[in-house]
Design a protein around this motif. Structure first.
Motif, short mmCIF file in Angstrom:
data_model
loop_
_atom_site.label_atom_id
_atom_site.label_comp_id
_atom_site.label_asym_id
_atom_site.label_seq_id
_atom_site.Cartn_x
_atom_site.Cartn_y
_atom_site.Cartn_z
N UNK A 87 -4.22 6.90 0.33
CA UNK A 87 -5.99 6.97 0.25
C UNK A 87 -6.43 8.16 -0.68
N UNK A 88 -7.53 7.48 -1.47
CA UNK A 88 -7.65 8.30 -2.34
C UNK A 88 -9.27 8.12 -2.22
N UNK A 89 -10.19 9.63 -2.35
CA UNK A 89 -11.73 8.94 -3.03
C UNK A 89 -12.10 8.07 -3.86
N UNK A 90 -13.38 8.13 -4.16
CA UNK A 90 -13.95 7.53 -5.03
C UNK A 90 -13.66 8.36 -6.89
N UNK A 91 -13.44 9.60 -6.16
CA UNK A 91 -13.69 10.39 -7.49
C UNK A 91 -12.52 10.96 -7.76
N UNK A 92 -11.41 10.64 -7.64
CA UNK A 92 -10.24 10.39 -7.38
C UNK A 92 -9.10 11.57 -6.58
N UNK A 93 -9.82 12.49 -5.35
CA UNK A 93 -9.77 13.53 -4.71
C UNK A 93 -8.45 12.09 -3.70
N UNK A 94 -7.56 12.93 -3.35
CA UNK A 94 -6.69 12.45 -2.11
C UNK A 94 -7.27 12.54 -0.78
N UNK A 95 -7.45 11.74 -0.06
CA UNK A 95 -7.83 12.09 1.21
C UNK A 95 -5.97 12.26 1.87
N UNK A 96 -5.07 10.49 2.10
CA UNK A 96 -3.35 10.90 2.57
C UNK A 96 -2.29 10.94 1.42
N UNK A 97 -1.67 11.52 1.14
CA UNK A 97 -0.92 10.32 0.13
C UNK A 97 -0.06 9.28 0.83
N UNK A 98 0.65 9.76 2.32
CA UNK A 98 1.32 7.79 2.93
C UNK A 98 0.22 7.90 4.74
N UNK A 99 -0.98 7.13 4.08
CA UNK A 99 -2.01 7.24 4.99
C UNK A 99 -0.58 6.58 6.03
N UNK A 100 -0.42 5.07 5.64
CA UNK A 100 0.21 4.02 6.14
C UNK A 100 1.64 3.75 5.54
N UNK A 101 2.79 3.94 5.93
CA UNK A 101 3.97 4.43 5.87
C UNK A 101 4.96 3.68 6.31
N UNK A 102 5.98 3.47 5.69
CA UNK A 102 7.25 2.06 6.47
C UNK A 102 7.07 0.98 6.14
N UNK A 103 6.48 0.21 5.16
CA UNK A 103 6.21 -0.69 4.37
C UNK A 103 7.63 -0.33 3.21
N UNK A 104 7.73 -2.27 2.88
CA UNK A 104 9.07 -2.86 2.42
C UNK A 104 8.80 -2.25 0.99
N UNK A 105 8.14 -3.06 1.01
CA UNK A 105 7.59 -3.00 -0.55
C UNK A 105 5.72 -2.96 -0.63
N UNK A 106 4.73 -2.71 -0.66
CA UNK A 106 3.84 -2.87 -0.64
C UNK A 106 3.00 -3.80 -2.14
N UNK A 107 2.86 -4.95 -2.34
CA UNK A 107 1.96 -5.34 -3.52
C UNK A 107 0.80 -5.41 -3.49
#
Length: 163
Positions: A87-107
């Motif tokens: 999850x990122x801000x529209x100016x590029x700042x990181x809100x959460x690196x792994x906002x939701x994890x445990x996915x196989x390979x999200x495309x």
């Protein structure tokens, strides 16, 4: 990850040139083969310094003014379960690196209301945006690589499978 703004120039000339070209005849004295094309320019507006691993797609959430970035974190064939949505801000700042994890390979990712829909190889995974967690996993029988997704105004989900 870099974000670019696309600017086009001379697009209004293209229909006029097409019209002029279609009206020419073989007996015309003009034998020029020069074609005029629209000019496109990419301008980088920001670049994140975060280590987003194997970024596959990005989705802008206008109502929340944030970006969801699907990170495979490997290759789709690995099916390592280490994929995540950043999850990122529209100016590029990181809100959460792994906002939701445990996915196989999200495309592919799409949004409707308070739900984020993720094409995750052989599953359609539905995330609850407010709760920042997986709401439901739907197995897609016979799927090879679910990859792109779109959702209409009524909430009907469309996705593709690269078989």
């Amino acid at each position: 990850m870099a974000v670019y703004r696309i600017m086009k120039h001379l697009v209004t000339l293209l229909p006029l040139l097409a019209l002029a070209w279609s009206c020419s005849t073989k007996s015309s004295q003009n034998t020029s083969t020069e074609t005029v094309s629209p000019t496109w320019q990419l301008t980088e507006i920001w670049r994140t310094d975060q280590n987003l691993l194997t970024c596959e797609s990005v989705l802008f959430d206008e109502s929340r003014q944030q970006l969801y970035v699907a990170c495979i974190n490997g290759t789709p064939a690995e099916k390592n379960g280490e994929g995540y949505i950043a999850l990122l801000e529209t100016a590029g700042g990181l809100t959460s690196l792994q906002w939701v994890s445990g996915l196989i390979a999200p495309i592919g990712i799409g949004r409707h209301g308070n739900r984020l829909y993720v094409c995750d190889i052989e599953q359609l995974v539905i995330l609850d945006i407010e709760e920042s967690q997986i709401f439901e996993r739907l197995d897609v029988e016979g799927a090879s690589v679910l990859n792109d997704i779109d959702i209409d105004a009524s909430g009907k989900v469309y996705f593709t499978d690269s078989d």
